[in-house]
Design a protein around this motif. Structure first.
Motif, PDB file in Angstrom:
ATOM      1  N   VAL A 158     -95.768 -48.618   5.032  1.00  0.00           N
ATOM      2  CA  VAL A 158     -95.412 -48.658   3.610  1.00  0.00           C
ATOM      3  C   VAL A 158     -94.526 -47.478   3.231  1.00  0.00           C
ATOM      4  O   VAL A 158     -94.667 -46.375   3.755  1.00  0.00           O
ATOM      5  CB  VAL A 158     -96.670 -48.652   2.705  1.00  0.00           C
ATOM      6  CG1 VAL A 158     -97.433 -49.958   2.826  1.00  0.00           C
ATOM      7  CG2 VAL A 158     -97.584 -47.469   3.014  1.00  0.00           C
ATOM      8  N   PHE A 159     -93.608 -47.725   2.314  1.00  0.00           N
ATOM      9  CA  PHE A 159     -92.771 -46.714   1.681  1.00  0.00           C
ATOM     10  C   PHE A 159     -93.145 -46.788   0.209  1.00  0.00           C
ATOM     11  O   PHE A 159     -92.731 -47.703  -0.508  1.00  0.00           O
ATOM     12  CB  PHE A 159     -91.289 -47.056   1.897  1.00  0.00           C
ATOM     13  CG  PHE A 159     -90.307 -46.007   1.435  1.00  0.00           C
ATOM     14  CD1 PHE A 159     -89.792 -45.069   2.322  1.00  0.00           C
ATOM     15  CD2 PHE A 159     -89.856 -45.969   0.117  1.00  0.00           C
ATOM     16  CE1 PHE A 159     -88.849 -44.125   1.913  1.00  0.00           C
ATOM     17  CE2 PHE A 159     -88.921 -45.031  -0.314  1.00  0.00           C
ATOM     18  CZ  PHE A 159     -88.424 -44.099   0.599  1.00  0.00           C
ATOM     19  N   CYS A 177     -87.108 -49.512  -6.107  1.00  0.00           N
ATOM     20  CA  CYS A 177     -87.821 -50.056  -4.951  1.00  0.00           C
ATOM     21  C   CYS A 177     -86.985 -51.108  -4.226  1.00  0.00           C
ATOM     22  O   CYS A 177     -87.016 -51.185  -2.987  1.00  0.00           O
ATOM     23  CB  CYS A 177     -89.158 -50.653  -5.389  1.00  0.00           C
ATOM     24  SG  CYS A 177     -90.417 -49.430  -5.783  1.00  0.00           S
ATOM     25  N   LEU A 178     -86.245 -51.892  -4.966  1.00  0.00           N
ATOM     26  CA  LEU A 178     -85.366 -52.886  -4.334  1.00  0.00           C
ATOM     27  C   LEU A 178     -84.258 -52.208  -3.534  1.00  0.00           C
ATOM     28  O   LEU A 178     -83.854 -52.705  -2.476  1.00  0.00           O
ATOM     29  CB  LEU A 178     -84.766 -53.805  -5.399  1.00  0.00           C
ATOM     30  CG  LEU A 178     -85.720 -54.856  -5.978  1.00  0.00           C
ATOM     31  CD1 LEU A 178     -85.094 -55.560  -7.174  1.00  0.00           C
ATOM     32  CD2 LEU A 178     -86.101 -55.881  -4.903  1.00  0.00           C
ATOM     33  N   ILE A 179     -83.787 -51.057  -4.024  1.00  0.00           N
ATOM     34  CA  ILE A 179     -82.802 -50.275  -3.271  1.00  0.00           C
ATOM     35  C   ILE A 179     -83.407 -49.842  -1.938  1.00  0.00           C
ATOM     36  O   ILE A 179     -82.780 -49.972  -0.874  1.00  0.00           O
ATOM     37  CB  ILE A 179     -82.352 -49.039  -4.087  1.00  0.00           C
ATOM     38  CG1 ILE A 179     -81.473 -49.469  -5.272  1.00  0.00           C
ATOM     39  CG2 ILE A 179     -81.607 -48.039  -3.196  1.00  0.00           C
ATOM     40  CD1 ILE A 179     -81.169 -48.344  -6.242  1.00  0.00           C
ATOM     41  N   ALA A 180     -84.642 -49.339  -2.001  1.00  0.00           N
ATOM     42  CA  ALA A 180     -85.324 -48.905  -0.772  1.00  0.00           C
ATOM     43  C   ALA A 180     -85.559 -50.086   0.162  1.00  0.00           C
ATOM     44  O   ALA A 180     -85.394 -49.979   1.381  1.00  0.00           O
ATOM     45  CB  ALA A 180     -86.642 -48.221  -1.120  1.00  0.00           C
ATOM     46  N   VAL A 193     -92.376 -51.963   0.580  1.00  0.00           N
ATOM     47  CA  VAL A 193     -92.015 -50.890  -0.338  1.00  0.00           C
ATOM     48  C   VAL A 193     -92.872 -51.128  -1.581  1.00  0.00           C
ATOM     49  O   VAL A 193     -92.904 -52.242  -2.112  1.00  0.00           O
ATOM     50  CB  VAL A 193     -90.518 -50.923  -0.703  1.00  0.00           C
ATOM     51  CG1 VAL A 193     -90.219 -49.883  -1.774  1.00  0.00           C
ATOM     52  CG2 VAL A 193     -89.672 -50.691   0.543  1.00  0.00           C
ATOM     53  N   ILE A 194     -93.599 -50.105  -2.023  1.00  0.00           N
ATOM     54  CA  ILE A 194     -94.563 -50.306  -3.108  1.00  0.00           C
ATOM     55  C   ILE A 194     -94.240 -49.415  -4.299  1.00  0.00           C
ATOM     56  O   ILE A 194     -94.112 -48.189  -4.160  1.00  0.00           O
ATOM     57  CB  ILE A 194     -96.010 -50.031  -2.635  1.00  0.00           C
ATOM     58  CG1 ILE A 194     -96.335 -50.862  -1.390  1.00  0.00           C
ATOM     59  CG2 ILE A 194     -96.998 -50.340  -3.757  1.00  0.00           C
ATOM     60  CD1 ILE A 194     -97.727 -50.619  -0.830  1.00  0.00           C
ATOM     61  N   ALA A 195     -94.104 -50.027  -5.473  1.00  0.00           N
ATOM     62  CA  ALA A 195     -93.951 -49.286  -6.725  1.00  0.00           C
ATOM     63  C   ALA A 195     -95.339 -48.870  -7.206  1.00  0.00           C
ATOM     64  O   ALA A 195     -96.226 -49.719  -7.339  1.00  0.00           O
ATOM     65  CB  ALA A 195     -93.271 -50.154  -7.775  1.00  0.00           C
ATOM     66  N   ARG A 196     -95.506 -47.577  -7.482  1.00  0.00           N
ATOM     67  CA  ARG A 196     -96.810 -47.047  -7.893  1.00  0.00           C
ATOM     68  C   ARG A 196     -96.682 -46.312  -9.239  1.00  0.00           C
ATOM     69  O   ARG A 196     -96.710 -45.086  -9.290  1.00  0.00           O
ATOM     70  CB  ARG A 196     -97.339 -46.084  -6.831  1.00  0.00           C
ATOM     71  CG  ARG A 196     -97.707 -46.732  -5.504  1.00  0.00           C
ATOM     72  CD  ARG A 196     -98.984 -47.520  -5.625  1.00  0.00           C
ATOM     73  NE  ARG A 196     -99.579 -47.795  -4.318  1.00  0.00           N
ATOM     74  CZ  ARG A 196    -100.765 -48.367  -4.155  1.00  0.00           C
ATOM     75  NH1 ARG A 196    -101.476 -48.702  -5.212  1.00  0.00           N
ATOM     76  NH2 ARG A 196    -101.242 -48.594  -2.952  1.00  0.00           N
TER      77      ARG A 196
END
Length: 392
Positions: A158-159, A177-180, A193-196
């Motif tokens: 996970v990032f 997050c979509l960029i990552a 990739v997780i938005a927190r």
């Protein structure tokens, strides 16, 4: 099963039922999420899952067994390499992974971070393996002062990007997050990739329910794609849409909690649809497994079990209910990470046999193969259908 037109597939995220033979390779010797919760909490009340046969599953000798069993039951072993959410769900849907997603026990490389800073236009804090609640305690105030993003990982692939909702609005965090996600490909293709997002003030930060997972896209068609291609409904409840990167899904609704997930599932069950309602209930894992909260986990399991009569009561005669899990996350072990475990398999419906022990299935993909046969789809998955064992 010609008389089945809809499957309701509910994944109890992380409710493992005992270590797999290769658990030592993952550092998970002795892990048994359900069994160790029962042991540490002095018992558990799951009468409705017990009625479906949970206490007769291989390796489960600590739950009561009613005289009359209303469902069929068993457990499944994972073939894919890994023990994360995506790997488990993809295998359930018929896609086995030969190689695990990459992990970053020492944080992300300088090259990855420099590229991410350039593309996102923001600096980075953290870059380590960390608990999500602890890292916002450590870096939250600096993040609020500087606008730098808190980037961290775990034992999973996970990032994770944490940001205060007042500093980085939720939609902006999703865009980042979509960029990552677009950036992390090839040898650095992390599973998620997780938005927190979080809120609060220094000393009193808390994560919000606006988490979003941006997963790698499945590398081949799953049973979801096959159902969609046949013109059937594929309704994703909870984070299912994220796990499959939207692939093979016709309708999706994200949820805020386990109980909200049950409510949304019931809503779709009451509609006139055909195909599959695929639900993930994440609280077991996110709120209790990773936080080593065995008592909270026990209560969450009992809360779900108490809702089962509603689910059964909403079923049509042509419905098939399937309850399973995707991996373990034993809250009684020192580790706060997922554990390599068998998962339970419970099935119920008017058109399937009762009290059939399906034993230990060799792969989660047996579910995809069975669902394919239920809907008259050619079985091109690496599993063995158990249709013939449960069909009336």
């Amino acid at each position: 099963m010609e008389n089945i037109n809809r499957a309701i597939l509910i994944v109890l995220d992380s409710v493992g039922v005992g270590e797999l033979p290769d658990a030592p390779d993952y550092g998970d010797t002795g892990s048994n999420t359900l069994g160790n919760i029962v042991k540490s909490c002095g018992g558990i009340k799951l009468p409705n899952m017990a009625n479906m046969g949970l206490g007769k599953v291989d390796g489960i000798d600590y739950l009561p067994v009613p005289r009359s069993i209303t469902g069929s039951y068993g457990r499944m072993a994972e073939v894919s390499k890994g023990k994360d959410t995506i790997t488990g769900h993809w295998e359930i849907a018929g896609l086995q992974l030969e190689y695990p997603f990459p992990t970053y026990p020492n944080g992300f490389s300088k090259e990855i971070l420099e590229k991410f800073e350039e593309l996102s236009g923001r600096g980075i804090l953290g870059n380590c393996v960390a608990s999500g609640t602890e890292i916002i305690k450590e870096y939250g105030e600096e993040h609020m002062r500087t606008g730098k993003l808190i980037v961290y990982t775990s034992a999973d692939s996970v990032f994770q990007i944490a940001a205060h909702e007042e500093i980085v609005p939720v939609e902006e965090l999703y865009r980042i997050c979509l960029i990552a996600r677009d950036m992390l490909q090839g040898e650095n293709m992390v599973g998620r990739v997780i938005a927190r997002p979080f809120t609060g003030r220094p000393g009193d930060f808390s994560r919000t329910t606006n988490r979003r997972d941006f997963s790698a896209e499945p590398t081949a068609d799953t049973i979801l794609d096959k159902l969609q291609q046949k013109g059937l409904d594929v309704i994703a409840v909870g984070k299912i849409e994220d796990i499959f990167s939207g692939k093979g899904i016709t309708v999706a609704e994200h949820t805020k909690s386990n109980m909200n997930g049950v409510d949304v599932t019931l809503k779709y069950m009451k509609e006139n649809n055909k195909g599959i309602i695929f639900t993930n209930l994440v609280d077991f894992d996110m709120l209790f497994g990773h936080r080593n909260n065995a008592e909270g986990y026990r209560q969450a399991l009992e809360e779900f079990d108490a809702r089962l009569p509603e689910i059964v009561g909403a079923m049509r005669d042509d419905d098939l209910l399937i309850i399973t899990a995707d991996h373990g996350c034993d809250p009684t072990t020192p580790s706060t990470d997922h554990s390599r475990e068998h998962v339970p398999l419970l099935l119920y419906g008017k058109n399937i046999k009762q009290d059939v022990n399906l034993g230990t299935r060799k792969t989660f993909a047996d579910l995809a193969s069975t669902i394919a046969e239920v809907f008259g789809i050619k079985n091109e998955f690496p599993g063995e259908s158990f249709h013939g064992l449960i069909a009336k």
